[in-house]
Enzyme design. Structure first.
Site, short mmCIF file in Angstrom:
data_model
loop_
_atom_site.label_atom_id
_atom_site.label_comp_id
_atom_site.label_asym_id
_atom_site.label_seq_id
_atom_site.Cartn_x
_atom_site.Cartn_y
_atom_site.Cartn_z
N ASP A 87 0.89 -1.29 0.07
CA ASP A 87 0.18 0.04 -0.02
C ASP A 87 1.03 1.33 -0.09
O ASP A 87 0.59 2.35 -0.52
CB ASP A 87 -0.82 0.22 1.25
CG ASP A 87 -2.12 -0.79 0.97
OD1 ASP A 87 -2.26 -1.45 -0.14
OD2 ASP A 87 -2.72 -1.12 1.94
N GLY A 88 2.26 1.16 0.57
CA GLY A 88 2.79 2.31 0.62
C GLY A 88 3.31 2.74 -0.90
O GLY A 88 3.24 3.90 -1.11
N THR A 105 -10.26 1.39 6.11
CA THR A 105 -9.45 0.22 6.39
C THR A 105 -8.16 0.29 6.72
O THR A 105 -7.39 -0.57 6.77
CB THR A 105 -9.71 -0.84 5.58
OG1 THR A 105 -9.42 -0.37 4.19
CG2 THR A 105 -11.08 -1.45 5.37
N ALA A 106 -7.50 1.57 6.80
CA ALA A 106 -6.21 1.89 7.07
C ALA A 106 -5.98 2.48 8.38
O ALA A 106 -6.14 1.93 9.37
CB ALA A 106 -5.51 2.96 5.94
N TYR A 107 -5.45 3.58 8.53
CA TYR A 107 -5.22 4.15 9.88
C TYR A 107 -6.21 4.20 10.77
O TYR A 107 -6.14 3.92 11.89
CB TYR A 107 -4.33 5.47 9.81
CG TYR A 107 -4.00 6.27 11.03
CD1 TYR A 107 -3.80 5.75 12.40
CD2 TYR A 107 -3.01 7.36 10.70
CE1 TYR A 107 -3.28 6.25 13.21
CE2 TYR A 107 -2.39 7.71 11.91
CZ TYR A 107 -2.47 7.42 13.12
OH TYR A 107 -1.88 8.02 14.14
N ALA A 108 -7.48 4.60 10.19
CA ALA A 108 -8.64 4.90 10.70
C ALA A 108 -9.27 3.61 11.41
O ALA A 108 -9.68 3.55 12.54
CB ALA A 108 -9.98 5.65 9.97
N ASN A 133 -6.17 8.28 1.59
CA ASN A 133 -6.41 7.44 2.69
C ASN A 133 -7.00 8.38 3.98
O ASN A 133 -7.86 8.39 4.19
CB ASN A 133 -5.41 6.68 3.35
CG ASN A 133 -5.28 5.25 2.82
OD1 ASN A 133 -6.30 4.76 1.87
ND2 ASN A 133 -4.37 4.63 2.84
N ARG A 191 2.67 5.97 -3.21
CA ARG A 191 3.42 6.85 -3.94
C ARG A 191 2.98 7.08 -5.25
O ARG A 191 2.96 8.05 -6.04
CB ARG A 191 4.60 6.24 -3.80
CG ARG A 191 5.64 6.99 -4.50
CD ARG A 191 6.97 6.09 -4.62
NE ARG A 191 8.03 6.66 -5.41
CZ ARG A 191 9.03 6.10 -6.04
NH1 ARG A 191 8.95 4.91 -6.51
NH2 ARG A 191 9.88 7.01 -6.68
N SER A 231 -7.40 0.93 12.37
CA SER A 231 -6.47 0.79 13.52
C SER A 231 -6.89 1.83 14.77
O SER A 231 -6.76 1.21 15.97
CB SER A 231 -5.03 1.06 13.35
OG SER A 231 -4.61 0.15 12.33
#
Length: 350
Positions: free
Chosen positions: A83-84, A199-202, A158, A88, A204
């Protein structure tokens, strides 16, 4: 969602694909090389970034600068990595009509379209123009000073994290929606996310999972010192404001974990829907729910699969997360002691 036209033979010869690759792994580079060779044999031009070109060493590829012009005239930006790497690539495709298509070579790879074993199918779909394009909501960020003057900005696919600049201190914030104050609290930060970023940082941080075709904005506090600091889901046309009091801790904005902007003392951050969506190409028919099950290994067996051992006793199967073998109460003998179960595992008496 749209589907590209196959075009005339002349247009087909002018087709181009930009590759973005996690060049730190040899297996990723090898897969990108073989994929590029196939596209070139099929008459599709391949572009690679100048900072990746020495590692990729792809004969016949066009080397382009790693800037906003990289994806110009490209039909697809094909991503080899996690995903990184995908995020990019989103920076490069941001101001073009190119659609992003990811091959997951990371750990979760929620944004990617396909796994390495299905690359041949994906390449065939590109060659035959048999893919659809989803338009994903992106967010625009304005950073304002105490006087209300815009002093910086960025965007995100994201999420945007308004976070404390000093780890040892709590960040005091005031939250407003559409210009109306809602609440205030101390916290580690506040996330403003898109459905794609749910489904990413949020996720978690305890936020809800939102299907990507739902148009909405999310606000998720992180480690808030408050009784009311729940995740919020707002209209896609709302403006989410995170204001930082002048006597509070210093704050900064992090967009997709890639771009940062400092927030002035007493300033605020306004987050709203971006005018331009991010385009993501899809080949496979799997739904978002299918992706959730596959990526997170969700159990899909429910109460209807329960075993019954007499009236009033529903004995559910359970999973041993260490050896990943399914065990159930049949693994216990009448005395409650451990005995061997199917698969060679044991069920220990609690």
């Amino acid at each position: 969602m749209s589907k590209p036209s196959t075009g005339t033979p002349e247009e087909q010869r002018d087709r181009r694909v930009l590759l973005t690759v996690h060049t730190g792994r040899r297996d990723v580079v090898a897969l990108a090389q073989t994929s590029a060779a196939r596209l070139i044999r099929g008459g599709i031009g391949v572009k690679i970034l100048e900072d990746e070109a020495p590692d990729l060493d792809i004969p016949g590829a066009e080397v382009v600068p790693c800037d906003e012009s990289a994806a110009k005239d490209a039909e697809i930006v094909m991503v080899f990595g996690g995903d990184g790497t995908f995020l990019r690539a989103a920076e490069l495709a941001r101001y073009t009509d190119a659609a992003l298509m990811g091959v997951n070579l990371g750990r979760v790879g929620f944004l990617a379209e396909t796994e390495p074993e299905a690359v041949e199918e994906t390449l065939s779909a590109i060659e035959d123009c048999e893919y659809s394009v989803e338009e994903r909501l992106a967010i625009r960020v304005d950073v304002l000073d105490r006087a209300g003057t815009v002093v910086g900005g960025t965007w995100a696919l994201n999420e945007v994290s308004v976070e404390k600049a000093e780890r040892s201190r709590v960040l005091d914030v005031v939250i407003a929606i559409d210009g109306r104050p809602l609440t205030s609290f101390g916290c580690d930060g506040v996330l403003c996310a898109t459905p794609t970023g749910s489904t990413a940082y949020a996720f978690s941080a305890g936020g809800p999972v939102v299907w990507p075709d739902v148009e909405a904005l999310l606000l998720v506090p992180t480690n808030a010192h408050a009784l009311f600091a729940r995740p919020l889901v707002t209209s896609p046309n709302s403006v989410l404001t995170v204001a930082v009091p002048a006597d509070g801790n210093r704050a900064r904005v992090s967009a997709d974990g890639r771009r940062t902007v400092e927030v002035p003392d007493g300033g605020r951050v306004d987050v709203r829907r971006a005018g331009r969506p991010v385009r993501i190409a899809r080949v496979h028919s799997a739904t978002f729910g299918d992706r959730l099950v596959a990526k997170f290994g969700l159990p899909v067996r429910g109460f209807r699969d329960a075993r019954h051992a007499g009236p009033g006793h529903e004995l559910f199967t359970s999973r041993n997360v260490l050896d990943r073998e399914v065990v159930d109460v049949d693994g216990l003998d009448a005395g409650g002691t451990t005995r061997e179960v199917s698969g060679g595992g044991t069920y220990d008496d609690a």
